[in-house]
Design a protein around this motif. Structure first.
Motif, mmCIF file in Angstrom:
data_model
loop_
_atom_site.group_PDB
_atom_site.id
_atom_site.type_symbol
_atom_site.label_atom_id
_atom_site.label_comp_id
_atom_site.label_asym_id
_atom_site.label_seq_id
_atom_site.Cartn_x
_atom_site.Cartn_y
_atom_site.Cartn_z
ATOM 1 N N UNK A 235 -8.154 3.314 -8.669
ATOM 2 C CA UNK A 235 -9.192 3.589 -9.193
ATOM 3 C C UNK A 235 -10.221 4.204 -8.217
ATOM 4 N N UNK A 236 -10.615 5.477 -8.151
ATOM 5 C CA UNK A 236 -11.513 6.181 -7.608
ATOM 6 C C UNK A 236 -10.747 7.039 -6.289
ATOM 7 N N UNK A 237 -9.379 6.641 -6.275
ATOM 8 C CA UNK A 237 -8.672 7.425 -5.298
ATOM 9 C C UNK A 237 -8.172 8.786 -5.424
ATOM 10 N N UNK A 238 -7.462 9.397 -4.648
ATOM 11 C CA UNK A 238 -7.021 10.698 -4.388
ATOM 12 C C UNK A 238 -5.981 10.979 -5.479
ATOM 13 N N UNK B 299 0.930 -1.157 0.065
ATOM 14 C CA UNK B 299 -0.130 -0.006 0.190
ATOM 15 C C UNK B 299 0.619 1.327 -0.019
ATOM 16 N N UNK B 300 2.109 0.989 -0.638
ATOM 17 C CA UNK B 300 3.039 2.311 -0.243
ATOM 18 C C UNK B 300 3.645 2.256 -1.611
ATOM 19 N N UNK B 301 3.574 3.491 -2.437
ATOM 20 C CA UNK B 301 2.706 4.790 -1.914
ATOM 21 C C UNK B 301 1.386 4.686 -1.773
ATOM 22 N N UNK B 302 0.731 5.406 -0.965
ATOM 23 C CA UNK B 302 -0.822 5.443 -0.829
ATOM 24 C C UNK B 302 -1.353 6.031 -2.001
ATOM 25 N N UNK B 303 -2.287 5.301 -2.189
ATOM 26 C CA UNK B 303 -3.157 5.623 -3.676
ATOM 27 C C UNK B 303 -2.542 5.308 -4.983
ATOM 28 N N UNK B 304 -1.470 4.567 -5.082
ATOM 29 C CA UNK B 304 -0.915 4.079 -6.280
ATOM 30 C C UNK B 304 -0.896 2.528 -6.134
ATOM 31 N N UNK C 131 -6.103 9.758 -8.769
ATOM 32 C CA UNK C 131 -6.391 9.875 -10.307
ATOM 33 C C UNK C 131 -6.092 11.215 -11.101
ATOM 34 N N UNK C 132 -6.385 12.204 -10.382
ATOM 35 C CA UNK C 132 -6.033 13.479 -11.251
ATOM 36 C C UNK C 132 -4.623 13.797 -11.393
ATOM 37 N N UNK C 133 -3.647 13.263 -10.486
ATOM 38 C CA UNK C 133 -2.429 13.654 -10.297
ATOM 39 C C UNK C 133 -1.685 13.320 -11.751
ATOM 40 N N UNK C 134 -1.210 14.463 -12.448
ATOM 41 C CA UNK C 134 -0.552 13.898 -13.717
ATOM 42 C C UNK C 134 0.897 13.552 -13.445
ATOM 43 N N UNK C 135 1.763 13.414 -12.352
ATOM 44 C CA UNK C 135 2.943 12.944 -12.026
ATOM 45 C C UNK C 135 2.727 11.386 -11.725
ATOM 46 N N UNK C 136 1.577 10.963 -11.524
ATOM 47 C CA UNK C 136 1.588 9.530 -11.431
ATOM 48 C C UNK C 136 2.091 8.553 -12.272
ATOM 49 N N UNK C 137 2.366 8.990 -13.750
ATOM 50 C CA UNK C 137 2.869 8.010 -14.521
ATOM 51 C C UNK C 137 4.215 8.329 -14.620
ATOM 52 N N UNK C 138 4.912 9.116 -13.954
ATOM 53 C CA UNK C 138 6.382 9.177 -13.973
ATOM 54 C C UNK C 138 7.169 8.063 -13.138
ATOM 55 N N UNK C 139 8.018 7.577 -14.089
ATOM 56 C CA UNK C 139 8.785 6.381 -13.661
ATOM 57 C C UNK C 139 9.368 6.715 -12.115
ATOM 58 N N UNK C 140 9.514 6.098 -11.177
ATOM 59 C CA UNK C 140 10.377 6.257 -10.042
ATOM 60 C C UNK C 140 11.626 5.494 -9.751
#
Length: 158
Positions: free
Chosen positions: A101-104, A60-65, A106-115
């Motif tokens: 899906x349905x999480x906080x 569950x880390x990072x939260x929402x991903x 979803x609208x954050x653009x940086x989510x798709x960035x590789x880490x």
């Protein structure tokens, strides 16, 4: 200038000799253990990489991903925990996430960035395991530098 004569009895020599032999035996045992662990990591690596991703997804880390993919580099840095003496393997990874899906997020653009991160693996003396622990934004060398009070790099004998 006075010359001082020091006498050493046979029992003192025997004690020192015994201590040296025991020290060499301990050093040899440590090197064999280290080599065995490093060799075992190479043999178990494919399984470990799969387990890492499975466990990491459950943390569950990072939260929402959600963990989508984890690419492991070939490099591996072997370290020892200074207090427990446990052998660990640190591997650089690149992780891809997507928002729950349905999480906080979803609208954050940086989510798709590789880490970039470091995957941590643990050796129990017989086999390797993982808890899916990733140290984000640090490669293995930086991880050791950041945690130098608790980690030391070990080099297996070839």
């Amino acid at each position: 200038m006075a010359v001082k004569i020091v006498t050493v009895d046979a029992s003192s020599i025997a004690i020192v000799f015994t201590w040296l032999v025991q020290w060499f035996i301990r050093q040899n045992r440590k090197q064999r253990h280290l080599k065995k662990g490093c060799d075992a990591f190479g043999q178990q690596r494919e399984r470990l990489e799969k387990e890492f991703l499975e466990f990491a997804r459950r943390t569950g880390i990072p939260r929402g991903l959600v963990w989508v993919n984890c690419d492991f580099e070939t490099e591996v840095c072997f370290v020892r925990d200074r207090s427990s003496r446990q052998l660990q393997a640190l591997v650089p990874v690149t992780i891809a996430f997507e928002a729950e899906v349905g999480g906080d997020m979803e609208e954050v653009e940086a989510v798709g960035n590789l880490r970039a991160a470091t995957a941590v693996f643990l050796y129990n003396g017989d086999s390797w395991s993982t808890e899916g622990r990733a140290i984000f934004n640090l490669n293995p060398q930086q991880t050791v530098e950041r945690h130098q009070e608790s980690l030391e790099i070990v080099e297996p004998a070839r």
